[in-house]
Design an enzyme around this catalytic site. Sequence first.
Site, PDB file in Angstrom:
ATOM      1  N   GLU A 148       0.816  -1.217   0.000  1.00  0.00           N
ATOM      2  CA  GLU A 148       0.000   0.000   0.000  1.00  0.00           C
ATOM      3  C   GLU A 148       0.857   1.278   0.000  1.00  0.00           C
ATOM      4  O   GLU A 148       0.806   2.094   0.919  1.00  0.00           O
ATOM      5  CB  GLU A 148      -0.956   0.002   1.185  1.00  0.00           C
ATOM      6  CG  GLU A 148      -1.975  -1.120   1.136  1.00  0.00           C
ATOM      7  CD  GLU A 148      -2.955  -1.118   2.285  1.00  0.00           C
ATOM      8  OE1 GLU A 148      -4.040  -1.704   2.150  1.00  0.00           O
ATOM      9  OE2 GLU A 148      -2.634  -0.550   3.351  1.00  0.00           O
ATOM     10  N   GLU A 325      -6.724  -7.814  -1.182  1.00  0.00           N
ATOM     11  CA  GLU A 325      -7.223  -7.841   0.184  1.00  0.00           C
ATOM     12  C   GLU A 325      -8.713  -7.525   0.204  1.00  0.00           C
ATOM     13  O   GLU A 325      -9.179  -6.640  -0.508  1.00  0.00           O
ATOM     14  CB  GLU A 325      -6.499  -6.821   1.063  1.00  0.00           C
ATOM     15  CG  GLU A 325      -5.055  -7.134   1.373  1.00  0.00           C
ATOM     16  CD  GLU A 325      -4.447  -6.128   2.340  1.00  0.00           C
ATOM     17  OE1 GLU A 325      -5.220  -5.469   3.083  1.00  0.00           O
ATOM     18  OE2 GLU A 325      -3.210  -5.992   2.355  1.00  0.00           O
TER      19      GLU A 325
END
Length: 691
Positions: A148, A325
């Site tokens: 991320e 995710e």
Amino acid sequence: MQHRILHGAEYNPDQWLEEPEVLEQDIALMREARIDTVTLGTFSWSLLEPEEGVYSFEWMDEVMERLERAGIRVILATPSGARPRWLARKYPEVLRVGPDRRRRLFGERHNHCFTSPVFRERVYELDRRLAERYGRREHVILWHISNEFSGECHCELCQEAFRRWLYDRYDGDLEALNRAWWTAFWSHRYTSWEEIASPSPLGEPNLHGLNLDWRRFVTHQTVDFMLVEVRALRDGGPSLPVTTNLMGFQRDLDYFRLARHLDVVSWDSYPLWHGRGRTTPRVACGELDHNWDPEGRDWVLASGVAWAHALHRGLGGGRPFLLMESTPSHTNWQPWSKPKRPGMHVLSSLHAVAHGADSVQYFQWRAGRGGSEKFHGAVVYHDRRTDGRVFQEVRELGGILERLGGMEGSRVEAEVAVVFDWENRWALEDAQGPRNDGRLDYVEECWRWFDAWHRRGVGCDVVHPEGDWSAYRVVVAPLWYLVKEEWADRVARFVEQGGVFVTTVWSGVVEEHDLCHVGGFPGPLRGLVGVRSREVDVLVEDEVRRVAGVWGVCEGRLLCDVLAVEDEGVEVRAVYADGFYAGSPAATRVRRGRGWAYYVGTLLAQEGIDWLVGELMGEAGVVPALRVVPEGVDVSVRVTEEGRRYLWLLNFREHEVVVELPEGVWRDVLGGGERRGVLVLPGYGYAVLES
């Protein structure tokens, strides 16, 4: 890379090394849950390299061997997203400096300087060793770069890198930079490159050209660091594909620039189903601003999630992406940790596949006992039982994904696209006028157009201004504030060759340096759309303007262009019905070559967008997947290279819905048998039909 749609989870065995019985149980439980892939090593740096130059791979060797024997594939992560304490203690330069010029302490994650040579060297060495040790194992299928990417650093290393980047960008011509940034304003002209510094609330926060170039540099420097990791993996092992997990419409980075260097696009999706408040697509995209729907309409949120999925398809040029995710139950970092209702996990996961995902993966496999995410949902929760609803629904989904074999690699069918551009967003949000109340929301306005197509069962993509538009019949560019001259030429060619183009108020205002176009707005688009903005009326509070169009009467919101028609071929499709400019054009179109160019001089209420979309479908010959889409039903089509079409029908309502199918006989991929005529979808039900 794969032979079916992946079903996986982030696996953190390094948290359980002192409880070997837990590790022994995991493989058996993964098989029971039909988990066939795990992401491994995301936050393992402190165990892999407990002190500088001392490496400890034995624990990962054992985990790798267990997974390989069980036939479970591995997406191996590089652990640069969270550096160890020893690195920060020994080399403070790896810690970020904020816009306030204060260096951060060790803690959290993503708190490192991407420019630091030390940080790059240590990451390179660890990544290379990981590639040498594990890159040739057959069950390792993909490299996951860091975690991320986000944020920025304002340390002196980054300041110097910024100045070098600017020197190259402006060919060493400081006066060119001064002109581009309009530094004569407030007498802020630069006389040497050393005077340049990043934007700061303590110094220069309002020089728009500087702000825009800084955001470009942050993307550049993040990508440059990521490529160091890619090089390390290539130097250490075979050329496995690489990805990194993106975060929807997050503001920090231009994902179109970053995605050019990925073999596979992946992202982390955490919508808050069954929420309350005013729903916007930000709920789907990791930009929670406490807005949910007052009626808790999951199908409205589903449209926002579909919009985010479409973005990640677009980042990969239309290819499938990986859902890296998601949560099998709830999160712990949103305003409330609301679990999914029965059936929603399967439905929302299939929704991702319907819109282009070739995987469903979770954070996390097993809930940790401590840390800030100890109450985040997991396939195996703290009670460690497998007879609970969450585990059983994960297992059910695994069986469904197995039956969808052969669909991986197929693309979502779309004849329409919405333009989205990070640089436009940055410039628009920095404009300081005509609205400064935060209500001029670029992400939401683009989604409202996407939603109008989506609710009609029309596939819609997200494209960059420099992307390939050749596959689309209609392209919509709302609030296209920053428009380069060459982009306007591309749009003109698209229309002349038969495309339909739509843009709106507050478009074509500035060029690439955030300098206003001269000669009137919409700048370089004026010649195409044939209208000019005389002035812009700002509607305050709940003020609206009635817009009377050939489709009906609706409301105009937030901004209203007072338009002058400059081309005799322009057709007025709607006029303002009130205000001092009553009777003047509110929406126009003009024929250019074989196509049409539309200009909408206000931000139409959703009803007005819906009406206009109906007209555009007719003009462009766009055919929806269903003749009538019942409210609450999400519709999409995926098409294989061989031409097999899969129609996805997903019911986001709690009660059953009747769907009228297209003509012909359809094979029910999941239910078996043939379908024709009508199909009844139960609450949170779904169907995948093959033509």
